[in-house]
Design a protein around this motif. Structure first.
Motif, PDB file in Angstrom:
ATOM      1  N   GLY A   1     -14.370   7.524   2.259  1.00  0.00           N
ATOM      2  CA  GLY A   1     -13.154   7.160   0.816  1.00  0.00           C
ATOM      3  C   GLY A   1     -13.801   8.729   0.068  1.00  0.00           C
ATOM      4  O   GLY A   1     -12.699   9.608  -0.242  1.00  0.00           O
ATOM      5  N   LEU A   2     -15.343   9.276   0.285  1.00  0.00           N
ATOM      6  CA  LEU A   2     -15.424  10.324  -1.302  1.00  0.00           C
ATOM      7  C   LEU A   2     -15.208  11.451  -0.649  1.00  0.00           C
ATOM      8  O   LEU A   2     -14.778  12.424  -1.416  1.00  0.00           O
ATOM      9  N   VAL A   3     -15.056  11.855   0.712  1.00  0.00           N
ATOM     10  CA  VAL A   3     -14.682  12.758   0.918  1.00  0.00           C
ATOM     11  C   VAL A   3     -13.095  13.670   0.733  1.00  0.00           C
ATOM     12  O   VAL A   3     -12.828  14.474   0.759  1.00  0.00           O
ATOM     13  N   CYS A   4     -12.219  11.933   0.695  1.00  0.00           N
ATOM     14  CA  CYS A   4     -11.292  12.366   1.080  1.00  0.00           C
ATOM     15  C   CYS A   4     -11.033  12.322  -0.520  1.00  0.00           C
ATOM     16  O   CYS A   4      -9.891  13.493  -0.618  1.00  0.00           O
ATOM     17  N   ALA A   5     -11.751  11.976  -1.262  1.00  0.00           N
ATOM     18  CA  ALA A   5     -11.193  11.764  -2.566  1.00  0.00           C
ATOM     19  C   ALA A   5     -12.069  12.573  -3.545  1.00  0.00           C
ATOM     20  O   ALA A   5     -11.737  13.667  -4.173  1.00  0.00           O
ATOM     21  N   TRP A   6     -12.892  14.128  -2.407  1.00  0.00           N
ATOM     22  CA  TRP A   6     -13.171  15.338  -3.321  1.00  0.00           C
ATOM     23  C   TRP A   6     -12.115  16.669  -3.375  1.00  0.00           C
ATOM     24  O   TRP A   6     -10.717  16.955  -2.496  1.00  0.00           O
ATOM     25  N   GLY A   7     -11.725  16.944  -4.076  1.00  0.00           N
ATOM     26  CA  GLY A   7     -10.833  17.871  -4.549  1.00  0.00           C
ATOM     27  C   GLY A   7      -9.443  18.277  -5.622  1.00  0.00           C
ATOM     28  O   GLY A   7      -9.729  16.439  -5.854  1.00  0.00           O
TER      29      GLY A   7
ATOM     30  N   VAL B   1       0.790  -1.140   0.296  1.00  0.00           N
ATOM     31  CA  VAL B   1       0.351  -0.445   0.158  1.00  0.00           C
ATOM     32  C   VAL B   1       0.708   0.917  -0.309  1.00  0.00           C
ATOM     33  O   VAL B   1       0.637   1.797  -0.715  1.00  0.00           O
ATOM     34  N   GLY B   2       1.550   2.098   1.042  1.00  0.00           N
ATOM     35  CA  GLY B   2       2.982   2.219   1.147  1.00  0.00           C
ATOM     36  C   GLY B   2       3.492   2.771  -0.380  1.00  0.00           C
ATOM     37  O   GLY B   2       3.373   3.723  -1.006  1.00  0.00           O
ATOM     38  N   LEU B   3       3.919   1.740  -1.249  1.00  0.00           N
ATOM     39  CA  LEU B   3       4.686   1.383  -2.253  1.00  0.00           C
ATOM     40  C   LEU B   3       3.438   2.201  -3.446  1.00  0.00           C
ATOM     41  O   LEU B   3       3.738   2.647  -4.799  1.00  0.00           O
ATOM     42  N   LEU B   4       2.276   1.945  -3.723  1.00  0.00           N
ATOM     43  CA  LEU B   4       1.732   1.868  -4.071  1.00  0.00           C
ATOM     44  C   LEU B   4       0.998   3.653  -4.113  1.00  0.00           C
ATOM     45  O   LEU B   4       0.549   4.452  -4.931  1.00  0.00           O
ATOM     46  N   GLY B   5       1.396   3.934  -3.199  1.00  0.00           N
ATOM     47  CA  GLY B   5       0.679   5.056  -2.634  1.00  0.00           C
ATOM     48  C   GLY B   5       2.314   6.469  -3.259  1.00  0.00           C
ATOM     49  O   GLY B   5       1.212   7.459  -3.767  1.00  0.00           O
TER      50      GLY B   5
ATOM     51  N   GLY C   1      -8.227   0.896  -1.060  1.00  0.00           N
ATOM     52  CA  GLY C   1      -8.411   2.025  -1.526  1.00  0.00           C
ATOM     53  C   GLY C   1      -9.186   3.273  -0.140  1.00  0.00           C
ATOM     54  O   GLY C   1      -8.140   4.357  -0.659  1.00  0.00           O
ATOM     55  N   LEU C   2      -9.320   2.744   0.552  1.00  0.00           N
ATOM     56  CA  LEU C   2      -9.418   3.973   2.179  1.00  0.00           C
ATOM     57  C   LEU C   2      -7.585   4.435   1.922  1.00  0.00           C
ATOM     58  O   LEU C   2      -8.024   5.178   2.658  1.00  0.00           O
ATOM     59  N   ALA C   3      -7.018   3.625   2.491  1.00  0.00           N
ATOM     60  CA  ALA C   3      -6.248   4.238   2.583  1.00  0.00           C
ATOM     61  C   ALA C   3      -5.376   5.007   1.722  1.00  0.00           C
ATOM     62  O   ALA C   3      -4.563   6.011   2.242  1.00  0.00           O
TER      63      ALA C   3
ATOM     64  N   GLY D   1       0.243   4.327   3.422  1.00  0.00           N
ATOM     65  CA  GLY D   1       1.089   2.476   4.407  1.00  0.00           C
ATOM     66  C   GLY D   1       1.242   2.926   5.853  1.00  0.00           C
ATOM     67  O   GLY D   1       0.719   1.816   6.754  1.00  0.00           O
ATOM     68  N   LEU D   2       1.288   3.697   6.434  1.00  0.00           N
ATOM     69  CA  LEU D   2       0.973   3.759   8.184  1.00  0.00           C
ATOM     70  C   LEU D   2      -0.533   3.694   8.383  1.00  0.00           C
ATOM     71  O   LEU D   2      -0.677   3.346   9.351  1.00  0.00           O
ATOM     72  N   VAL D   3      -1.483   4.491   7.932  1.00  0.00           N
ATOM     73  CA  VAL D   3      -2.700   4.139   7.866  1.00  0.00           C
ATOM     74  C   VAL D   3      -3.254   2.954   7.916  1.00  0.00           C
ATOM     75  O   VAL D   3      -3.456   2.443   8.794  1.00  0.00           O
ATOM     76  N   PHE D   4      -3.068   2.283   7.110  1.00  0.00           N
ATOM     77  CA  PHE D   4      -3.706   0.995   6.682  1.00  0.00           C
ATOM     78  C   PHE D   4      -3.342   0.030   7.948  1.00  0.00           C
ATOM     79  O   PHE D   4      -4.525  -0.878   8.041  1.00  0.00           O
ATOM     80  N   PRO D   5      -2.432  -0.837   8.395  1.00  0.00           N
ATOM     81  CA  PRO D   5      -2.057  -1.361   9.536  1.00  0.00           C
ATOM     82  C   PRO D   5      -2.851  -0.411  10.508  1.00  0.00           C
ATOM     83  O   PRO D   5      -3.549  -1.387  11.664  1.00  0.00           O
ATOM     84  N   LEU D   6      -3.325   0.701  10.842  1.00  0.00           N
ATOM     85  CA  LEU D   6      -4.273   1.235  11.960  1.00  0.00           C
ATOM     86  C   LEU D   6      -5.623   0.586  11.802  1.00  0.00           C
ATOM     87  O   LEU D   6      -6.243   0.875  12.549  1.00  0.00           O
TER      88      LEU D   6
END
Length: 499
Positions: free
Chosen positions: A273-279, A124-128, A325-327, A141-146
Motif C-alpha cells: 500500500g505504501l509503495v502504491c501511495a508513493w507519488g 469499492v469501485g464507486l469509492l475509487g 484500502g489496499l484495493a 473494484g476489479l482488484v478487490f474481489p481477486l
C-alpha cells in the motif's frame, strides 16, 4: 502604413506565438462510468463467489457453528448469546431469518456472504470513482474481489463479508457527510457504522480509521466535531456488546500472540500500500484517496496487532476491511500508470492476465475441503460408515461435537456416552458433559466406541473428563479402525473380540 506580420495586434514582441490551448479539464464521470465502476466489480465478485460455492459438500467448524446455531429457535439463540458468542449474535439472528425463508443447506449458508462481498466490491469501485475517477474506481473494484482473503471469506458462512460490505458503505456515507454536512447524513453514517460494529465489534477499528483519515485530510473542525459526536453514538450502541463479550473472553483463548507469519503478512500488505501511495495520486473527493486508503489499510490491523501482545486477539479475518484500502491504492496507481506508460491497454491486459494466472492455483485450492482447518461433514460420514446401532460415541475433546450437531442423522442409533445436557437447552455451543466418574461408568457399558478426535499432533485437553476418556480407552479397548479426514481423526475402539 502596413503592420509587420511579426507583430501581433496587441503589441506583443516580435516572433511571439499564441500559447497552446490548455488541456480540457476532466469531465465528471457520466452515468456509464459510474455504472461500470460498480456493476463490473459486483459481477466479478458474484461470479467468483458462486464458483464452487458448495466446496465439494464440505463445511468447517466455524461454519458448522453458524449452521446449527441459526437453526435454533429465537429464544434459544438469545439464551446462547447471553453465555457464549455474543460477538456473532446479530449475525446468528440474521442467518436464522435466512434459513427460515429458505433452508438451502450449504448454498443458503454461504450465499449471504457472496452477495455481501459483491456489494462490497461495488462499493469499492464507486469509492475509487468518487475519489480518483472512473478508471481508478473500476480498477480498484476489479482488484478487490481477486484478493485471496476476499475470495475465501466471500464463501464462508460467517459474518466477515457482511462486516466488510457495511464498512464500505459506511465510508460512502462518511464522504457524503463531509462533502455536504447535514444532520440526516451524519445520522445515516452513525446507523450504518453501528450496524457494522454490532455484526463484529472490531469494525470499530474501521470507524477509528475514518477519524484518522479526516484528521490527515484536515477536513476542518466542523467535520471533526460531527465525526466525534457520531462516534459517541456508536460507542453507546456498542458498549453493551463489549461488556458481554468481555465476559466470554475465554472463547478466544485459542488465539496466540502475533508471531512472524502475522507480522510478515501485515508488513507485506502495508508495504504494498505504501509503495502504491508513493507519488502523486488524484484527490477529487472531500477526503484524499491516499489518506482514506492508508488509514483503512494500516490502522485496524496495526491496532489489533499491538493490543494482541497484551491480550491476544489478532486474526486477519477480524480486519478484512483493510483490503478495501489496499484495493483503492492499487486501483489509483494502475490508473496513473495507464496514463503515463506507452500502450496502456496492452500493459493493463498483460497485468490482468498475469494476476489471474498467478492467483488461479490458490483460487482452485480455496474451493476444496483441504483449504479449511477441518470438515465436520466428512467426519460425520465416516462415523456413519464405522458405527453400528448400539455403539457408543465420544468426542475428544468435547468441542469436537460439530459433526453430530450439523449432521445428527449420521449418528442415529449411537449412544452419546459423555453428554449430560444438550447444547440447546444448556445455552452453550457444544453442550455440557458428565463428571469424569460417570463418563467412565458409561464407557464401560459399551462394547464398541466411535471417537471423533483432533488430528495427530494437537495438544491434549487436560480436564478430568478428557483424561478419563483417554485412560478408559487405553486400559479397556483396542483400536479397530482409524480414518483421517480434513482436520479430524475418527477411531473405532472395541473390547476384545468386538471389533
Amino acid at each position: 502604413m502596413s503592420v509587420s506580420p511579426a507583430l501581433d495586434t496587441a503589441g506583443a514582441s516580435p516572433r511571439a506565438r499564441p500559447a497552446p490551448p490548455a488541456p480540457p479539464a476532466p469531465r465528471p464521470a457520466g452515468r456509464t462510468g459510474r455504472a461500470a465502476a460498480g456493476l463490473a466489480p459486483a459481477g466479478l465478485a458474484l461470479a467468483l463467489g458462486l464458483w464452487g460455492i458448495r466446496r465439494e459438500s464440505s463445511m468447517w467448524r466455524d461454519e458448522s457453528t453458524t449452521y446449527q446455531v441459526a437453526h435454533r429457535g429465537l429464544a434459544d439463540i438469545w439464551h446462547l448469546i447471553g453465555q457464549a458468542d455474543a460477538v456473532h449474535g446479530l449475525y446468528y439472528l440474521f442467518m436464522h431469518g435466512v434459513f427460515a425463508l429458505w433452508d438451502g443447506g450449504l448454498v443458503a449458508l454461504r450465499l449471504p456472504s457472496v452477495l455481501a462481498m459483491a456489494a462490497a466490491a461495488a462499493g469499492v469501485g464507486l469509492l475509487g470513482q468518487r475519489l480518483a475517477g472512473p478508471r481508478a474506481g473500476l480498477a480498484a473494484g476489479l482488484v478487490f474481489p481477486l484478493f485471496p482473503a476476499v475470495q475465501r471469506y466471500a464463501q464462508e458462512g460467517r459474518s466477515y463479508a457482511l462486516v466488510c460490505a457495511v464498512v464500505v458503505w459506511a465510508t460512502h456515507l462518511l464522504l457524503s457527510a463531509v462533502a455536504r454536512p447535514r444532520k440526516r447524513t451524519w445520522t445515516g453514517y452513525a446507523a450504518v457504522a453501528s450496524l457494522a460494529c454490532l455484526l463484529h465489534e472490531f469494525a470499530v477499528l474501521a470507524v477509528a480509521a475514518h477519524g484518522l483519515a479526516l484528521y490527515r485530510a484536515r477536513a476542518g473542525a466542523r467535520s471533526g466535531w460531527a465525526w466525534g459526536r457520531t462516534v459517541s453514538g456508536v460507542a453507546v450502541v456498542l458498549i453493551p456488546l463489549v461488556i458481554v463479550s468481555q465476559q466470554q473472553a475465554a472463547l478466544v483463548g485459542w488465539i496466540s500472540p502475533p508471531g512472524p507469519p502475522e507480522l510478515l503478512g501485515f508488513g507485506a500488505l502495508a508495504l504494498t500500500g505504501l509503495v502504491c501511495a508513493w507519488g502523486p495520486l488524484p484527490a477529487r473527493g472531500p477526503v484524499p484517496l491516499r489518506d482514506l486508503a492508508l488509514a483503512l489499510l494500516i490502522l485496524p490491523p496495526a491496532a489489533l496487532l499491538a493490543v494482541s501482545y497484551l491480550h491476544p486477539l489478532y486474526v486477519d479475518r477480524y480486519v478484512l476491511h483493510a483490503y478495501v484500502g489496499l484495493a483503492l491504492l492499487i486501483g489509483a496507481r494502475l490508473d496513473g500508470l495507464s496514463r503515463t506508460v506507452a500502450a496502456p491497454r496492452a500493459l493493463a491486459g498483460g497485468l490482468a492476465v498475469a494476476a489471474v494466472a498467478a492467483l488461479l492455483p490458490y483460487s482452485l485450492q480455496l474451493r476444496t475441503p483441504q483449504s479449511r482447518l477441518d470438515d465436520p461433514l466428512a467426519a460425520a460420514r465416516v462415523v456413519r460408515e464405522l458405527g453400528q446401532p448400539g455403539d457408543g460415541v465420544l468426542f475428544l475433546p468435547a468441542r469436537r461435537r460439530e459433526p453430530i450437531m450439523s449432521r445428527p442423522e449420521d449418528f442415529r442409533g449411537l449412544r452419546e456416552l459423555a453428554l449430560a445436557r444438550h447444547a440447546i437447552p444448556s445455552g452453550t455451543l457444544h453442550g455440557i458433559e458428565l463428571p469424569a466418574p460417570l463418563i467412565r461408568a458409561r464407557m464401560l457399558t459399551a462394547g464398541r466406541i466411535v471417537t471423533v478426535n483432533d488430528p495427530p499432533g494437537q495438544p491434549l485437553d487436560d480436564t478430568p473428563q478428557e483424561r478419563m476418556k483417554r485412560e478408559v480407552l487405553a486400559e479397556h479397548f483396542h483400536r479397530c479402525a482409524v480414518r483421517d479426514v480434513t482436520g479430524m481423526r475418527i477411531v473405532l475402539y472395541g473390547r476384545a473380540g468386538k471389533c
